[in-house]
Design an enzyme around this catalytic site. Structure first.
Site, mmCIF file in Angstrom:
data_model
loop_
_atom_site.group_PDB
_atom_site.id
_atom_site.type_symbol
_atom_site.label_atom_id
_atom_site.label_comp_id
_atom_site.label_asym_id
_atom_site.label_seq_id
_atom_site.Cartn_x
_atom_site.Cartn_y
_atom_site.Cartn_z
ATOM 1 C CE LYS A 12 -3.878 -2.315 2.272
ATOM 2 N NZ LYS A 12 -4.918 -2.243 3.342
ATOM 3 C CE1 TYR A 52 -9.458 -2.440 0.341
ATOM 4 C CE2 TYR A 52 -8.749 -0.621 -1.046
ATOM 5 C CZ TYR A 52 -8.449 -1.697 -0.228
ATOM 6 O OH TYR A 52 -7.139 -2.036 0.015
ATOM 7 C CG PHE A 60 -13.039 2.131 7.453
ATOM 8 C CD1 PHE A 60 -12.650 1.522 6.265
ATOM 9 C CD2 PHE A 60 -13.631 1.353 8.437
ATOM 10 C CE1 PHE A 60 -12.854 0.163 6.048
ATOM 11 C CE2 PHE A 60 -13.842 -0.017 8.228
ATOM 12 C CZ PHE A 60 -13.455 -0.597 7.022
ATOM 13 N NE ARG A 88 -7.388 -13.419 6.106
ATOM 14 C CZ ARG A 88 -7.860 -12.173 6.037
ATOM 15 N NH1 ARG A 88 -7.607 -11.435 4.963
ATOM 16 N NH2 ARG A 88 -8.582 -11.662 6.999
ATOM 17 C CB THR A 94 -7.056 -5.632 9.889
ATOM 18 O OG1 THR A 94 -7.589 -6.754 9.197
ATOM 19 C CG2 THR A 94 -7.349 -4.357 9.125
ATOM 20 N NE ARG A 105 -2.287 -5.861 7.117
ATOM 21 C CZ ARG A 105 -3.391 -6.511 6.780
ATOM 22 N NH1 ARG A 105 -3.873 -7.451 7.575
ATOM 23 N NH2 ARG A 105 -4.014 -6.217 5.654
ATOM 24 C CG ASN A 115 -3.586 -2.367 6.725
ATOM 25 O OD1 ASN A 115 -3.448 -1.966 5.579
ATOM 26 N ND2 ASN A 115 -4.562 -3.188 7.089
ATOM 27 C CG HIS A 118 -5.493 -6.278 -0.064
ATOM 28 N ND1 HIS A 118 -6.665 -6.121 0.638
ATOM 29 C CD2 HIS A 118 -5.737 -7.230 -0.998
ATOM 30 C CE1 HIS A 118 -7.579 -6.939 0.135
ATOM 31 N NE2 HIS A 118 -7.044 -7.625 -0.865
ATOM 32 C CD GLU A 129 -9.182 -8.986 -3.227
ATOM 33 O OE1 GLU A 129 -10.018 -8.692 -2.359
ATOM 34 O OE2 GLU A 129 -8.030 -9.403 -2.947
HETATM 35 P P1 CMP Z 1 -7.495 -4.562 4.080
HETATM 36 O O1 CMP Z 1 -7.922 -5.630 5.022
HETATM 37 O O2 CMP Z 1 -6.420 -4.790 3.121
HETATM 38 O O3 CMP Z 1 -8.796 -4.041 3.297
HETATM 39 C C1 CMP Z 1 -9.723 -3.192 3.931
HETATM 40 C C2 CMP Z 1 -8.979 -2.020 4.468
HETATM 41 O O4 CMP Z 1 -9.737 -1.059 5.133
HETATM 42 C C3 CMP Z 1 -8.004 -2.510 5.548
HETATM 43 O O5 CMP Z 1 -7.013 -3.301 4.965
HETATM 44 C C4 CMP Z 1 -7.558 -1.195 6.119
HETATM 45 O O6 CMP Z 1 -6.620 -0.518 5.280
HETATM 46 C C5 CMP Z 1 -8.890 -0.450 6.093
HETATM 47 N N1 CMP Z 1 -9.570 -0.576 7.390
HETATM 48 C C6 CMP Z 1 -10.103 -1.678 7.939
HETATM 49 N N2 CMP Z 1 -10.662 -1.410 9.144
HETATM 50 C C7 CMP Z 1 -10.474 -0.087 9.345
HETATM 51 C C8 CMP Z 1 -10.816 0.806 10.388
HETATM 52 N N3 CMP Z 1 -11.475 0.376 11.479
HETATM 53 N N4 CMP Z 1 -10.463 2.095 10.264
HETATM 54 C C9 CMP Z 1 -9.800 2.534 9.154
HETATM 55 N N5 CMP Z 1 -9.445 1.725 8.125
HETATM 56 C C10 CMP Z 1 -9.770 0.432 8.216
#
Ligand code: CMP
Length: 140
Positions: A12, A52, A60, A88, A94, A105, A115, A118, A129
């Site tokens: 990212k 997304y 968010f 994962r 996450t 991460r 983070n 992905h 994807e």
């Molecule tokens: P990813 O799981 O790759 O895809 C969804 C993304 O949304 C996640 O990574 C984060 O970058 C973002 N995300 C998920 N949860 C939150 C949250 N609570 N607040 C802000 N961003 C989030």
């Protein structure tokens, strides 16, 4: 059903900005994933919104789209047995606060949004994807 052997990752914009493409690819290599496809690109707003779309109702979502279009990313299709679950495990939770020691991460992410990487959450989404980012002619 047998576990699939591909997953889709994106390094990212936060990790790209911090010059962490190389270290993250190193971790992916060490963990035994084969790179089937890879590109360095920047998502448009329309692309990020589509990628997304499942999160469209989340509070968010707008911030996530702004973040994911804020700079270039590296997208890749990775191959390994049980790729989705294995990847994962490699990237961790996450939220980096909850990510296990040694995970990508935990090592490279800033917070729950920024983070670093992905990883697809299911075989079905891995295929969707992968198709989102790559034509058949871009896969090896
Ligand atoms: P990813 O799981 O790759 O895809 C969804 C993304 O949304 C996640 O990574 C984060 O970058 C973002 N995300 C998920 N949860 C939150 C949250 N609570 N607040 C802000 N961003 C989030």
């Amino acid at each position: 059903m047998a576990a699939g052997n591909i997953t889709l990752t994106m390094i990212k914009p936060d990790a790209v900005r911090k010059n962490n493409i190389g270290p993250i690819l190193g971790k992916i290599n060490e963990a035994g994933f084969r790179i089937r496809a890879m590109k360095y690109t920047q998502l448009t707003k329309a692309q990020a919104e589509a990628f997304y779309a499942v999160h469209a109702e989340r509070p968010f979502y707008a911030d996530l789209v702004a973040f994911m279009t804020s700079g270039p990313i590296v997208a890749a299709i990775l191959e390994k047995d049980n790729a989705v679950q294995e990847f994962r495990k490699l990237i961790g939770s996450t939220n980096p606060k909850d990510a296990a020691p040694g995970t990508i991460r935990q090592l490279f992410a800033e917070d729950v949004q920024n983070n670093a990487v992905h990883g697809s959450d299911s075989d079905e989404n891995a295929n969707i994807e992968a198709d989102f980012h790559f034509a058949k002619t871009e896969r090896f």
